[in-house]
Motif scaffolding. Structure first.
Motif, PDB file in Angstrom:
ATOM      1  N   ILE A 187       0.819  -1.336   0.087  1.00  0.00           N
ATOM      2  CA  ILE A 187      -0.043   0.043  -0.024  1.00  0.00           C
ATOM      3  C   ILE A 187       0.845   1.488   0.002  1.00  0.00           C
ATOM      4  O   ILE A 187       1.866   1.460   0.859  1.00  0.00           O
ATOM      5  N   THR A 188       0.656   2.240  -0.939  1.00  0.00           N
ATOM      6  CA  THR A 188       1.200   3.521  -1.106  1.00  0.00           C
ATOM      7  C   THR A 188       0.244   4.670  -1.186  1.00  0.00           C
ATOM      8  O   THR A 188      -0.838   4.274  -1.505  1.00  0.00           O
ATOM      9  N   PRO A 189       0.673   5.698  -0.645  1.00  0.00           N
ATOM     10  CA  PRO A 189      -0.423   6.953  -0.855  1.00  0.00           C
ATOM     11  C   PRO A 189      -0.319   7.509  -2.125  1.00  0.00           C
ATOM     12  O   PRO A 189       0.578   7.152  -3.011  1.00  0.00           O
ATOM     13  N   ILE A 190      -1.484   8.017  -2.566  1.00  0.00           N
ATOM     14  CA  ILE A 190      -1.597   8.556  -4.103  1.00  0.00           C
ATOM     15  C   ILE A 190      -0.846   9.995  -3.740  1.00  0.00           C
ATOM     16  O   ILE A 190      -1.522  10.812  -2.986  1.00  0.00           O
ATOM     17  N   SER A 191      -0.037  10.444  -4.597  1.00  0.00           N
ATOM     18  CA  SER A 191       0.488  11.620  -4.721  1.00  0.00           C
ATOM     19  C   SER A 191       1.085  12.085  -3.300  1.00  0.00           C
ATOM     20  O   SER A 191       1.762  11.493  -2.742  1.00  0.00           O
ATOM     21  N   SER A 192       0.691  13.371  -3.004  1.00  0.00           N
ATOM     22  CA  SER A 192       1.339  13.943  -1.639  1.00  0.00           C
ATOM     23  C   SER A 192       0.308  13.574  -0.431  1.00  0.00           C
ATOM     24  O   SER A 192       0.418  14.324   0.656  1.00  0.00           O
ATOM     25  N   ARG A 193      -0.965  13.034  -0.879  1.00  0.00           N
ATOM     26  CA  ARG A 193      -1.700  12.897   0.246  1.00  0.00           C
ATOM     27  C   ARG A 193      -1.159  11.982   1.256  1.00  0.00           C
ATOM     28  O   ARG A 193      -0.414  10.677   1.095  1.00  0.00           O
ATOM     29  N   VAL A 195      -2.144   8.894   4.033  1.00  0.00           N
ATOM     30  CA  VAL A 195      -2.954   7.689   4.254  1.00  0.00           C
ATOM     31  C   VAL A 195      -2.960   7.516   5.638  1.00  0.00           C
ATOM     32  O   VAL A 195      -2.042   7.530   6.454  1.00  0.00           O
ATOM     33  N   GLN A 196      -4.296   7.607   6.243  1.00  0.00           N
ATOM     34  CA  GLN A 196      -4.670   7.962   7.452  1.00  0.00           C
ATOM     35  C   GLN A 196      -4.751   6.564   8.379  1.00  0.00           C
ATOM     36  O   GLN A 196      -5.089   5.528   7.819  1.00  0.00           O
ATOM     37  N   SER A 197      -4.273   6.759   9.673  1.00  0.00           N
ATOM     38  CA  SER A 197      -4.395   5.411  10.403  1.00  0.00           C
ATOM     39  C   SER A 197      -5.743   5.393  11.185  1.00  0.00           C
ATOM     40  O   SER A 197      -6.588   6.315  11.274  1.00  0.00           O
ATOM     41  N   PRO A 198      -6.505   3.929  11.202  1.00  0.00           N
ATOM     42  CA  PRO A 198      -5.908   2.762  10.854  1.00  0.00           C
ATOM     43  C   PRO A 198      -6.172   2.401   9.336  1.00  0.00           C
ATOM     44  O   PRO A 198      -7.066   2.934   8.703  1.00  0.00           O
ATOM     45  N   ILE A 199      -5.331   1.559   8.926  1.00  0.00           N
ATOM     46  CA  ILE A 199      -5.566   0.828   7.795  1.00  0.00           C
ATOM     47  C   ILE A 199      -6.226  -0.443   7.777  1.00  0.00           C
ATOM     48  O   ILE A 199      -5.783  -1.468   8.741  1.00  0.00           O
ATOM     49  N   THR A 200      -7.298  -0.812   7.289  1.00  0.00           N
ATOM     50  CA  THR A 200      -7.969  -1.885   7.407  1.00  0.00           C
ATOM     51  C   THR A 200      -8.514  -2.648   6.086  1.00  0.00           C
ATOM     52  O   THR A 200      -8.708  -2.144   5.279  1.00  0.00           O
ATOM     53  N   ILE A 201      -7.908  -4.202   6.074  1.00  0.00           N
ATOM     54  CA  ILE A 201      -8.212  -4.883   5.097  1.00  0.00           C
ATOM     55  C   ILE A 201      -9.104  -5.961   5.397  1.00  0.00           C
ATOM     56  O   ILE A 201      -8.968  -6.687   6.502  1.00  0.00           O
ATOM     57  N   LYS A 202     -10.294  -6.064   4.590  1.00  0.00           N
ATOM     58  CA  LYS A 202     -11.303  -7.063   5.048  1.00  0.00           C
ATOM     59  C   LYS A 202     -11.363  -7.927   3.779  1.00  0.00           C
ATOM     60  O   LYS A 202     -11.481  -7.513   2.632  1.00  0.00           O
ATOM     61  N   ASN A 203     -11.563  -9.249   4.061  1.00  0.00           N
ATOM     62  CA  ASN A 203     -11.936 -10.271   3.210  1.00  0.00           C
ATOM     63  C   ASN A 203     -13.479 -10.615   3.365  1.00  0.00           C
ATOM     64  O   ASN A 203     -13.743 -11.282   4.402  1.00  0.00           O
ATOM     65  N   ILE A 212      -4.217  -2.407  11.054  1.00  0.00           N
ATOM     66  CA  ILE A 212      -2.907  -1.812  11.582  1.00  0.00           C
ATOM     67  C   ILE A 212      -2.972  -0.332  11.820  1.00  0.00           C
ATOM     68  O   ILE A 212      -3.502   0.407  10.894  1.00  0.00           O
ATOM     69  N   TYR A 213      -2.401   0.239  12.873  1.00  0.00           N
ATOM     70  CA  TYR A 213      -2.537   1.533  13.349  1.00  0.00           C
ATOM     71  C   TYR A 213      -1.157   2.299  12.903  1.00  0.00           C
ATOM     72  O   TYR A 213      -0.400   2.464  13.418  1.00  0.00           O
ATOM     73  N   GLU A 214      -1.262   2.526  11.631  1.00  0.00           N
ATOM     74  CA  GLU A 214      -0.205   3.142  10.644  1.00  0.00           C
ATOM     75  C   GLU A 214      -0.544   4.128   9.891  1.00  0.00           C
ATOM     76  O   GLU A 214      -1.662   3.852   9.035  1.00  0.00           O
ATOM     77  N   SER A 215       0.099   5.158   9.629  1.00  0.00           N
ATOM     78  CA  SER A 215      -0.264   6.194   8.562  1.00  0.00           C
ATOM     79  C   SER A 215       0.879   6.275   7.804  1.00  0.00           C
ATOM     80  O   SER A 215       2.159   6.062   7.976  1.00  0.00           O
ATOM     81  N   LEU A 216       0.609   6.799   6.689  1.00  0.00           N
ATOM     82  CA  LEU A 216       1.781   6.669   5.422  1.00  0.00           C
ATOM     83  C   LEU A 216       1.844   8.117   4.775  1.00  0.00           C
ATOM     84  O   LEU A 216       0.805   8.478   4.549  1.00  0.00           O
ATOM     85  N   ASP A 217       3.015   8.620   4.629  1.00  0.00           N
ATOM     86  CA  ASP A 217       3.309   9.898   3.980  1.00  0.00           C
ATOM     87  C   ASP A 217       3.714   9.411   2.516  1.00  0.00           C
ATOM     88  O   ASP A 217       4.142   8.533   2.114  1.00  0.00           O
ATOM     89  N   GLU A 218       3.865  10.645   1.766  1.00  0.00           N
ATOM     90  CA  GLU A 218       4.182  10.675   0.367  1.00  0.00           C
ATOM     91  C   GLU A 218       5.553   9.803   0.240  1.00  0.00           C
ATOM     92  O   GLU A 218       6.667  10.165   0.985  1.00  0.00           O
ATOM     93  N   GLY A 219       5.615   8.589  -0.479  1.00  0.00           N
ATOM     94  CA  GLY A 219       6.855   7.944  -0.770  1.00  0.00           C
ATOM     95  C   GLY A 219       6.985   6.822   0.232  1.00  0.00           C
ATOM     96  O   GLY A 219       7.742   5.759   0.105  1.00  0.00           O
TER      97      GLY A 219
END
Length: 289
Positions: A187-193, A195-203, A212-219
């Protein structure tokens, strides 16, 4: 040997490959161990009742036995086999037929040669601790919230659009194997946005949820690997890798894909609307060919 009905080849630890079928130096007589391996069932017998109670079960190791005739010149061709099949060494056995293109990895247990037969016969035994055949090509696809396309190549060189999705709807991923399998999700952010915590994946198909309680910055890059024996979660920031297993929600499941159609949904933050790029890849597993 029936020509062109199947293809069998071996690759040794040095990545050297020998084609065993359609090879004038060898004639394959029999290959056993291509069917599903034996299940080991643990059960408890009760003293005062008939029958027993199921506790657990697992698949036994796979054992592949290849029996072949060594054609003339027998000495030369026999010794050539020893380059690829070396006792106690690792090998990869690749098998291909009309609907499967798979491989199994194992250790050469025994090479038995009938030296004084009218035509020399070799029987090679390979023990595979992983009982599954694996697809020769990983399945992979992109989820893009900007293009809103889910691409799934299914082992072809160029990805094709699989289905159009909106940012809030699940996408369908097909596991063509006949056993559940883990996945690698990047998983990567779109452009300079951010990605807010939490990130959730559901099947949504099997009810598994990973959070997971993690945020992502550009790059930044989040890589979740739920494959058995490889499970990990890491974030890459400025080419530096960090282990973030401690940030996983304690109630999380390691996401698996069941055989057939799986409906996956990825969300972020409290709004749930994803603004991310994601890559999903996995290797279909087969009990037999």
């Amino acid at each position: 040997e029936v020509a062109f009905m199947y293809e069998l080849k071996v690759t040794n630890e040095y990545d050297q490959t020998l084609q065993l079928t359609q090879n004038p130096n060898y004639t394959i007589k029999e290959v056993s161990g291509l069917d599903p391996p034996e299940a080991i069932i643990n059960k408890t017998r009760n003293a005062n009742t008939d029958g027993s109670e199921f506790n657990s079960s697992y698949l036994n190791d796979r054992q592949i036995i290849i029996t072949m005739t060594i054609e003339a010149p027998a000495e030369e061709n026999r010794n050539n086999l020893y380059i690829y099949f070396r006792s106690k060494k690792a090998v990869k056995i690749a098998y291909k037929n009309g609907i499967r293109d798979v491989f199994a990895k194992g250790i050469v247990k025994d090479i038995d040669v009938q030296f004084f037969a009218k035509k020399q016969v070799a029987q090679i035994t390979i023990d595979c601790m992983n009982p599954y055949f694996l697809e020769n090509e990983d399945a992979s696809g992109d989820i893009s919230a900007t293009q809103q396309l889910f691409e799934f190549p299914f082992a072809i060189e160029e990805p094709i659009p699989f289905s159009e999705i909106s940012t809030t709807e699940p996408i369908e991923v097909v596991n063509e194997g006949n056993d559940p399998t883990g996945v690698i999700i990047t998983i990567t952010p779109i452009s300079s946005r951010t990605v807010q915590s939490p990130i959730t994946i559901k099947n949504l198909t099997n009810g598994m949820i990973f959070r997971i309680y993690e945020s992502l910055d550009e790059g930044d890059e989040l890589i979740i690997d739920s494959i058995k024996g490889e499970k990990s979660v890491k974030v890459i920031v400025n080419t530096i890798e960090f282990n973030v297993l401690s940030e996983i929600d304690r109630t999380s499941d390691w996401i698996e894909l069941i055989p057939g159609i799986n409906r996956l949904l990825i969300t972020e933050g409290t709004s749930g609307i994803p603004q991310i790029n994601a890559m999903i890849s996995f290797t279909p597993k087969y009990q037999g060919v």
